[in-house]
Structure formats: C-alpha cells, structure tokens
Scaffold this motif. Sequence first.
Motif, PDB file in Angstrom:
ATOM      1  N   HIS A  41       7.711  -5.904  -6.546  1.00  0.00           N
ATOM      2  CA  HIS A  41       7.864  -4.459  -6.388  1.00  0.00           C
ATOM      3  C   HIS A  41       9.066  -4.150  -5.488  1.00  0.00           C
ATOM      4  O   HIS A  41       9.793  -3.184  -5.669  1.00  0.00           O
ATOM      5  N   SER A 176      -4.027  -5.076  -9.917  1.00  0.00           N
ATOM      6  CA  SER A 176      -3.234  -5.808 -10.914  1.00  0.00           C
ATOM      7  C   SER A 176      -1.882  -6.247 -10.355  1.00  0.00           C
ATOM      8  O   SER A 176      -1.141  -6.961 -11.019  1.00  0.00           O
ATOM      9  N   GLY A 178       1.158  -7.949  -7.919  1.00  0.00           N
ATOM     10  CA  GLY A 178       1.459  -9.341  -7.583  1.00  0.00           C
ATOM     11  C   GLY A 178       0.720  -9.800  -6.338  1.00  0.00           C
ATOM     12  O   GLY A 178       0.025 -10.831  -6.355  1.00  0.00           O
ATOM     13  N   VAL A 179       0.838  -9.053  -5.236  1.00  0.00           N
ATOM     14  CA  VAL A 179       0.158  -9.463  -4.002  1.00  0.00           C
ATOM     15  C   VAL A 179      -1.350  -9.411  -4.214  1.00  0.00           C
ATOM     16  O   VAL A 179      -2.092 -10.298  -3.781  1.00  0.00           O
ATOM     17  N   THR A 198      -8.348  -0.837  -9.915  1.00  0.00           N
ATOM     18  CA  THR A 198      -7.149  -0.896 -10.743  1.00  0.00           C
ATOM     19  C   THR A 198      -7.062   0.368 -11.606  1.00  0.00           C
ATOM     20  O   THR A 198      -7.742   1.359 -11.307  1.00  0.00           O
ATOM     21  N   SER A 199      -6.238   0.344 -12.665  1.00  0.00           N
ATOM     22  CA  SER A 199      -5.899   1.620 -13.305  1.00  0.00           C
ATOM     23  C   SER A 199      -6.277   1.769 -14.777  1.00  0.00           C
ATOM     24  O   SER A 199      -6.157   2.861 -15.313  1.00  0.00           O
ATOM     25  N   ARG A 218      -9.487   3.415 -11.190  1.00  0.00           N
ATOM     26  CA  ARG A 218      -9.184   4.578 -10.341  1.00  0.00           C
ATOM     27  C   ARG A 218      -8.954   5.846 -11.151  1.00  0.00           C
ATOM     28  O   ARG A 218      -8.895   6.939 -10.598  1.00  0.00           O
ATOM     29  N   ILE A 264       0.231  -3.648   4.089  1.00  0.00           N
ATOM     30  CA  ILE A 264       1.379  -4.528   3.799  1.00  0.00           C
ATOM     31  C   ILE A 264       2.459  -3.782   3.016  1.00  0.00           C
ATOM     32  O   ILE A 264       3.487  -4.360   2.684  1.00  0.00           O
ATOM     33  N   THR A 267       3.668   1.695  -1.546  1.00  0.00           N
ATOM     34  CA  THR A 267       4.209   1.969  -2.878  1.00  0.00           C
ATOM     35  C   THR A 267       4.338   3.472  -3.125  1.00  0.00           C
ATOM     36  O   THR A 267       5.268   3.922  -3.793  1.00  0.00           O
ATOM     37  N   MET A 291       5.122 -10.718   4.931  1.00  0.00           N
ATOM     38  CA  MET A 291       5.483 -12.078   4.504  1.00  0.00           C
ATOM     39  C   MET A 291       4.659 -13.115   5.279  1.00  0.00           C
ATOM     40  O   MET A 291       3.468 -12.904   5.452  1.00  0.00           O
TER      41      MET A 291
HETATM   42  N1  LIG Z   1       4.917  -6.478   3.767  1.00  0.00           N
HETATM   43  C1  LIG Z   1       5.205  -7.440   2.898  1.00  0.00           C
HETATM   44  O1  LIG Z   1       5.514  -8.556   3.276  1.00  0.00           O
HETATM   45  C2  LIG Z   1       5.108  -7.164   1.436  1.00  0.00           C
HETATM   46  C3  LIG Z   1       5.175  -8.233   0.528  1.00  0.00           C
HETATM   47  C4  LIG Z   1       5.017  -7.971  -0.826  1.00  0.00           C
HETATM   48  C5  LIG Z   1       4.839  -6.665  -1.257  1.00  0.00           C
HETATM   49  N2  LIG Z   1       4.832  -5.645  -0.357  1.00  0.00           N
HETATM   50  C6  LIG Z   1       4.633  -4.263  -0.805  1.00  0.00           C
HETATM   51  O2  LIG Z   1       3.332  -4.181  -1.355  1.00  0.00           O
HETATM   52  C7  LIG Z   1       3.363  -3.342  -2.515  1.00  0.00           C
HETATM   53  C8  LIG Z   1       2.851  -4.126  -3.721  1.00  0.00           C
HETATM   54  O3  LIG Z   1       3.808  -5.109  -4.070  1.00  0.00           O
HETATM   55  P1  LIG Z   1       3.654  -5.964  -5.400  1.00  0.00           P
HETATM   56  O4  LIG Z   1       4.926  -6.728  -5.595  1.00  0.00           O
HETATM   57  O5  LIG Z   1       2.375  -6.679  -5.399  1.00  0.00           O
HETATM   58  O6  LIG Z   1       3.618  -4.753  -6.459  1.00  0.00           O
HETATM   59  P2  LIG Z   1       3.344  -4.658  -8.002  1.00  0.00           P
HETATM   60  O7  LIG Z   1       3.132  -6.014  -8.589  1.00  0.00           O
HETATM   61  O8  LIG Z   1       4.391  -3.771  -8.581  1.00  0.00           O
HETATM   62  O9  LIG Z   1       1.942  -3.883  -8.021  1.00  0.00           O
HETATM   63  C9  LIG Z   1       1.812  -2.591  -7.535  1.00  0.00           C
HETATM   64  C10 LIG Z   1       0.457  -2.048  -8.009  1.00  0.00           C
HETATM   65  O10 LIG Z   1       0.111  -0.921  -7.219  1.00  0.00           O
HETATM   66  C11 LIG Z   1      -0.781  -0.109  -7.967  1.00  0.00           C
HETATM   67  N3  LIG Z   1      -0.370   1.299  -7.840  1.00  0.00           N
HETATM   68  C12 LIG Z   1       0.831   1.841  -8.157  1.00  0.00           C
HETATM   69  N4  LIG Z   1       0.792   3.172  -7.938  1.00  0.00           N
HETATM   70  C13 LIG Z   1      -0.436   3.474  -7.466  1.00  0.00           C
HETATM   71  C14 LIG Z   1      -1.077   4.677  -7.056  1.00  0.00           C
HETATM   72  N5  LIG Z   1      -0.454   5.877  -7.114  1.00  0.00           N
HETATM   73  N6  LIG Z   1      -2.345   4.618  -6.595  1.00  0.00           N
HETATM   74  C15 LIG Z   1      -2.999   3.438  -6.550  1.00  0.00           C
HETATM   75  N7  LIG Z   1      -2.435   2.264  -6.953  1.00  0.00           N
HETATM   76  C16 LIG Z   1      -1.167   2.277  -7.385  1.00  0.00           C
HETATM   77  C17 LIG Z   1      -0.715  -0.577  -9.411  1.00  0.00           C
HETATM   78  O11 LIG Z   1      -1.889  -1.383  -9.622  1.00  0.00           O
HETATM   79  P3  LIG Z   1      -3.111  -0.939 -10.579  1.00  0.00           P
HETATM   80  O12 LIG Z   1      -2.482  -0.597 -11.912  1.00  0.00           O
HETATM   81  O13 LIG Z   1      -3.934  -2.186 -10.619  1.00  0.00           O
HETATM   82  O14 LIG Z   1      -3.770   0.209  -9.893  1.00  0.00           O
HETATM   83  C18 LIG Z   1       0.494  -1.497  -9.429  1.00  0.00           C
HETATM   84  O15 LIG Z   1       0.379  -2.510 -10.390  1.00  0.00           O
HETATM   85  C19 LIG Z   1       4.788  -2.835  -2.651  1.00  0.00           C
HETATM   86  O16 LIG Z   1       4.891  -1.581  -2.016  1.00  0.00           O
HETATM   87  C20 LIG Z   1       5.590  -3.863  -1.906  1.00  0.00           C
HETATM   88  O17 LIG Z   1       6.805  -3.371  -1.383  1.00  0.00           O
HETATM   89  C21 LIG Z   1       4.962  -5.890   0.976  1.00  0.00           C
END
Ligand SMILES: NC(=O)c1ccc[n+]([C@@H]2O[C@H](COP(=O)([O-])OP(=O)(O)OC[C@H]3O[C@@H](n4cnc5c(N)ncnc54)[C@H](OP(=O)(O)O)[C@@H]3O)[C@@H](O)[C@H]2O)c1
Length: 344
Positions: A41, A176, A178-179, A198-199, A218, A264, A267, A291
């Motif tokens: 993401h 759904s 990645g994290v 999830t969605s 959701r 963490i 989004t 991380m």
């Molecule tokens: N701090 C850190 O080290 C770190 C590391 C990795 C990622 N992150 C952050 O964590 C977030 C997730 O990363 P990722 O790479 O796992 O993302 P991803 O694979 O793109 O997954 C994001 C998921 O969030 C859900 N989502 C999106 N909009 C939403 C909403 N309005 N309400 C509820 N759920 C929603 C969706 O899941 P569903 O369809 O299942 O609802 C979507 O598949 C990002 O913001 C990223 O920047 C932070």
Amino acid sequence: MKAAVFYEHGGPDKIQVADVPKPQPGRGQAIVNVKACGLNHFDLQVLHGWTPLEWGFPFWGGGDIAGVVAEAGNDLESFKPGDKVIVNPGLFCGRCEYCIAGEQSLCVNYGIIGDTIPGGFAEFIALDESNLMRLPNDISFEEAAAVPLVFQTAWRALVTQAQIRAGEDILILGASGGVATAAIQIAKLAGARVLAVTSTAQKVQQVQKLGADICLNRNEGDYWSTLAELTNNRGVDVVLDSIGAATWENSLNSLAKGGRLITIGRTTGDIGKTNLKLVFWNQLRIIGSTMANQKEFSDVMKLVFQHRLRPVIDSVFPLEQAHLAYQRLDNGEQFGKVIITINN
Ligand SMILES: NC(=O)c1ccc[n+]([C@@H]2O[C@H](COP(=O)([O-])OP(=O)(O)OC[C@H]3O[C@@H](n4cnc5c(N)ncnc54)[C@H](OP(=O)(O)O)[C@@H]3O)[C@@H](O)[C@H]2O)c1
Ligand SMILES: [Zn+2]
C-alpha cells in the motif's frame, strides 16, 4: 535497464516502463538482479505523493525484492554472484542510539527502499549487505517477494508491541490486506482467537480459509455491534488498526478493559477521534508500530522459511503491466499480495 517509473505524482496511470541507468555497486554493496518485487500500500502512497519524495523524478517503487546477486562491490563479504537473496526493505544508519540498541526501525534516519531510494520495480538495484538474506531453494521468487515488509510489520506489531498471548481475542481490520493476511497467521500461531473484518462475501471466505475464527463483512449491517456481541460485550484484547480515520473511534470502543490498540497505518486518513475518558477509565494502551528491527525480521523469516507462516499471493503481473498491478491494489480488489515479475 528497464524500470516501472513515474515522472509525477498521481494514480496508477502515471506508471510507465522506461530505460534508466543501471546502478553501480558501492563499497560493501551487491547489485541484485530483481526477479520479483511485491507491491505494498506504501507504494501507492509514494506514487500519490502522500509523503514528500526527496529523490526526485523519474522514480520507481518496490521494497519487497527477491532476486539473484549479479555483481559484488568491493568488500562484499557474505554474498557472491549467483546467490539467491531476499531483501529487507528497511534502511537504517547503524550508528544512532536506536540502531546501537538494536532498534533499527526507530533509526533517526530510517527509510524504506522504494521511498528513500528507487526500488525493485526495475531490472537491477544496488543494496548494502545488511539488507540481504539468503533465500532457500524451496521458496520461489514470487513467494519471497510477498513476505518481507508485511510479515515484519505484523510480527513487531503483534508479538513485540502488543505482546499477544494464547486465548486472547484479536481484531484485525482490512483483513484482505498484505499486513493483515500476515497478522492473521501470526495471531493464530500465537494461539489467539482471530476476529476479522473485510469488504466482500468472497473475501470473508478467503479470510476464514486463512485461519480467522470469525470474519465479518464491513459492507453488511453494523459489524461493530456484532463484534461486541461476539465477545459478550466484553470487548477484544487487541485491535490491529491500519485503516486510521475511518475506524479509529470504533477500534477504541471495541476494546476490553486493559486492551491494546496497535496502530500501524492510516489508509483512510491521519486524524481519528479519541475519547480520553475511555482511554484512562478502561486503562487502554495505544501503541504505534513500524516495520521491525533486524532480530524481529530474522525471527519472522525463520518461520516463513519453515513454512509455518505462508506468503499469500493474490496475483502476478509482468513489469510491462505494472500500472495494472498498482491499479488492482488501488481498487482494493486484492486478497494478499500483488507481485510484479521481471524477466531479464
Ligand atoms: N507502519 C508500518 O510499518 C506499515 C507497514 C506496512 C503497511 N503500513 C500501512 O498499513 C496500511 C495497510 O498496508 P497494506 O500494504 O497491508 O495494504 P493493502 O494490502 O493495500 O490493504 C489495505 C486494506 O485496507 C482495507 N481498507 C481500505 N479502505 C478501507 C476503509 N475505508 N475501511 C476499512 N478498511 C479499508 C481493505 O481491506 P478489506 O477489503 O479486507 O476491507 C484493503 O485491502 C497502509 O496504510 C500502509 O501504509 C504501515
Ligand atoms: Zn540509526
């Protein structure tokens, strides 16, 4: 060499394959011939310009790299050309007080490949030895590229920061993602009961197949009330929230007394409403996590190499279709990881 670059911030339509200069190895560096690179993401946020890009344009993303060492710079000690490697995308100085304490993700100069420097959506990348780990033969490049960033993040968040224990109730939002798909597996391995949100109906099935005990959609009804009922209105012990603004207030409300909210990501936006009385009266803990340090990275990779934690691959796109890979993630259609492969 070829890379999936962008020349300005914007959406997936800004991504195009172009020729860019091949990197040269610095001291202690390896040139890695990238075979597969996972999208996060985070790559969308870099593309959209959520964080200022210091490197300039053209730029290309991709931190989750798997490939083969193509060239060794002077003083490269532990790797030689031909070695299969997986890359830890965290960049750290190794000298600040946090690095000395072994807390690399708190480094004062912490960065991530694909943001601080151009990443692996390209044929080659120059990397320090400290970012490389040998890749076992029984894990494919695509599988490897689905792992480093999300598994280390989920591991530190749940194991180190939340200190989850067997028997606890853990709520994982955006299940759904990645994290989240890494977190579900880690929470199950630790013996917790996993409640997930999830969605779509199809994703509900996939999340349950991955091991979640309960998964709600959701987009159907008031899922926060259902979650409360599922704990007999006690609340959950831990919430893993990467959604931010859209869920923050409800995440806090859904905690049991003494519960932990692990943030963490954001989004849906940076600002969430916090009821302070709820926090002090219920003695909640709000904990940030980013991380992982080198030890946590190595601990979680060991479990992946033992096949006790599994990469979750949604789809694989060739570099030439990188814009479609970005689009799939931007649309939130994926379950698990979207991977880009590079043929060279
Ligand atoms: N701090 C850190 O080290 C770190 C590391 C990795 C990622 N992150 C952050 O964590 C977030 C997730 O990363 P990722 O790479 O796992 O993302 P991803 O694979 O793109 O997954 C994001 C998921 O969030 C859900 N989502 C999106 N909009 C939403 C909403 N309005 N309400 C509820 N759920 C929603 C969706 O899941 P569903 O369809 O299942 O609802 C979507 O598949 C990002 O913001 C990223 O920047 C932070
Ligand atoms: Zn440092």
